[in-house]
Design an enzyme around this catalytic site. Structure first.
Site, short mmCIF file in Angstrom:
data_model
loop_
_atom_site.label_atom_id
_atom_site.label_comp_id
_atom_site.label_asym_id
_atom_site.label_seq_id
_atom_site.Cartn_x
_atom_site.Cartn_y
_atom_site.Cartn_z
N LYS A 162 0.83 -1.21 0.00
CA LYS A 162 0.00 0.00 0.00
C LYS A 162 0.86 1.26 0.00
O LYS A 162 0.53 2.24 -0.66
CB LYS A 162 -0.94 0.00 1.20
N LYS A 203 -8.52 -11.42 -11.31
CA LYS A 203 -9.20 -11.66 -10.04
C LYS A 203 -10.27 -10.58 -9.82
O LYS A 203 -9.99 -9.39 -10.03
CB LYS A 203 -8.17 -11.61 -8.90
N LYS A 248 -12.44 -4.96 -6.15
CA LYS A 248 -12.91 -3.57 -6.16
C LYS A 248 -11.92 -2.69 -6.92
O LYS A 248 -12.29 -1.85 -7.73
CB LYS A 248 -13.04 -3.12 -4.71
P1 AMP Z 1 -10.95 -7.87 0.10
O1 AMP Z 1 -12.07 -6.88 0.22
O2 AMP Z 1 -10.35 -7.96 -1.25
O3 AMP Z 1 -9.94 -7.74 1.21
O4 AMP Z 1 -11.63 -9.30 0.33
C1 AMP Z 1 -12.37 -9.67 1.45
C2 AMP Z 1 -12.51 -11.17 1.44
O5 AMP Z 1 -13.09 -11.65 0.21
C3 AMP Z 1 -11.18 -11.92 1.60
O6 AMP Z 1 -11.37 -13.03 2.47
C4 AMP Z 1 -10.86 -12.41 0.21
O7 AMP Z 1 -10.12 -13.61 0.23
C5 AMP Z 1 -12.23 -12.62 -0.42
N1 AMP Z 1 -12.15 -12.32 -1.87
C6 AMP Z 1 -11.93 -11.10 -2.41
N2 AMP Z 1 -11.90 -11.16 -3.76
C7 AMP Z 1 -12.08 -12.47 -4.08
C8 AMP Z 1 -12.14 -13.19 -5.32
N3 AMP Z 1 -12.03 -12.58 -6.51
N4 AMP Z 1 -12.34 -14.52 -5.26
C9 AMP Z 1 -12.47 -15.16 -4.07
N5 AMP Z 1 -12.43 -14.54 -2.87
C10 AMP Z 1 -12.24 -13.21 -2.87
#
Ligand code: AMP
Ligand code: TRP
Length: 327
Positions: free
Chosen positions: A113, A192, A195
């Site tokens: 970050k 992937k 957001k």
């Molecule tokens: P994040 O907001 O990206 O930190 O994600 C929050 C949770 O969602 C974490 O446990 C990630 O592992 C899961 N997650 C986020 N994006 C994905 C994705 N494309 N596929 C599977 N799990 C996801």
């Protein structure tokens, strides 16, 4: 009963990847009798990157409504908003004073970050300590973690271990709960779903807008009548994760046979999303239209979580010598 705890930042409306990759697996675990689940919305963490205050609570509502809509049983478990229990920031301070500078400086997520973001603030640096307080403050035993959070959990364990070593058993040392078979959900561009890539599917969008997003999924230019490579087709990849194996196989065979276009596949995916999330969409819509119901759920969650946090703080303050002397 093992206490399993997880937090989701309220930086965005959870998307299909968050739901399939994190929320639904946690809901399944929380429904098992041997588990008691704490799910909270990490809005204090969101301040490290989101500075506007205007819609902060609205974002908390979006995440809370998603948990409830996806079937999280908040009566058996706890669903709360991190900042509704500001005692966690007191615990964060204590832990900060035990967190070695190099440990925080070496955190992958901080390095990542701080190289990407213009606003490199102290909150971003001590982010893992607040996360440790989230976990240690509620005597959590198990924390489901994806790859990106594994190091943060290690730091939590190190902090708890070092504190216990010095002061006796104050904290429960949590274990990582590594979930198997949680696959990465691709976004509409094939990377992937995230957001930050702007390639996500929000399953709670109004029908028309959701359809538009599905129709925007990237496909190659194979003509309608030609056979297609299903495994490399994003539409199929998404479809196969939300329908039964039989229905997925049917689409695969259709694509591979030819005469079945990406438009057909997208329509099938859209229908499948509407079907799979029909109930969740309805519940979500209802809750977002009745924020007072969400506030009541969060207030109840906070009041049932607070006694645990307060007991932990009593233990910590006693060891550190804070508080007035008895008369
Ligand atoms: P994040 O907001 O990206 O930190 O994600 C929050 C949770 O969602 C974490 O446990 C990630 O592992 C899961 N997650 C986020 N994006 C994905 C994705 N494309 N596929 C599977 N799990 C996801
Ligand atoms: N850092 C986590 C994430 O970005 C969110 C989080 C905050 C969390 N506190 C936590 C996760 C405590 C598990 C336990 O995904």
């Amino acid at each position: 009963m093992a206490r399993i705890l997880t937090g989701i930042q309220s930086t965005n409306q959870p998307h299909l990847g968050n739901i399939l990759g994190a929320i639904e697996p946690m809901v399944q675990l929380s429904n098992q009798l041997e588990h008691e689940a704490f799910a909270f919305i990490a809005d204090l963490h969101s301040l490290t990157t989101v500075k506007e205050g205007g819609d902060r609570r609205h974002r908390v509502h979006q995440v809370a409504a998603t948990w409830v809509a996806c079937g999280f049983d908040y009566s058996k478990n706890r669903l709360y908003c991190q900042s509704d229990l500001p005692e966690v920031t007191e615990l964060t301070w204590y832990l900060n004073c035990f967190a070695p500078f190099p440990m925080l400086a070496n955190a992958h997520s901080f390095k990542d970050k701080s190289s990407r973001l213009a606003d490199v603030n102290a909150g971003l640096f001590t982010y893992p300590v607040l996360m440790a307080a989230d976990i240690l403050g509620y005597d959590a035993h198990l924390v489901p973690v994806g790859k990106d959070q594994r190091q943060h959990l290690e730091m939590t364990r190190d902090l708890a271990g070092a504190f216990n070593h010095r002061y006796g058993d104050v904290f429960v040392v949590p274990e990582a709960f590594v979930q198997k078979d949680v696959e990465v959900i691709p976004g509409i561009d094939g990377q992937k779903m995230s957001k930050s890539y702007g390639n996500f599917i929000d399953v709670f969008l109004p029908e028309k807008s959701l359809r538009k997003v599905v129709m925007a999924i990237a496909t190659d230019s194979t003509p309608l009548e030609d056979p297609k490579d299903a495994e490399n087709c994003i539409v199929y990849q998404l479809f196969s994760r939300i329908v039964s194996a039989d229905r997925a196989l049917e689409m695969k065979q259709n694509l591979e046979a030819g005469g079945y276009g990406y438009g057909h596949a997208k329509q099938a995916l859209f229908d499948a999303l509407m079907e799979r999330f029909a109930e969740a969409r309805e519940r979500y819509r209802h809750l977002m239209e009745h924020p007072e119901e969400l506030e009541a759920i969060l207030a109840e969650g906070a009041s049932r979580a607070r006694p645990i946090l307060q007991q932990v703080l009593v233990r910590v303050r006693a060891k550190l010598g804070f508080g007035s002397l008895p008369a």
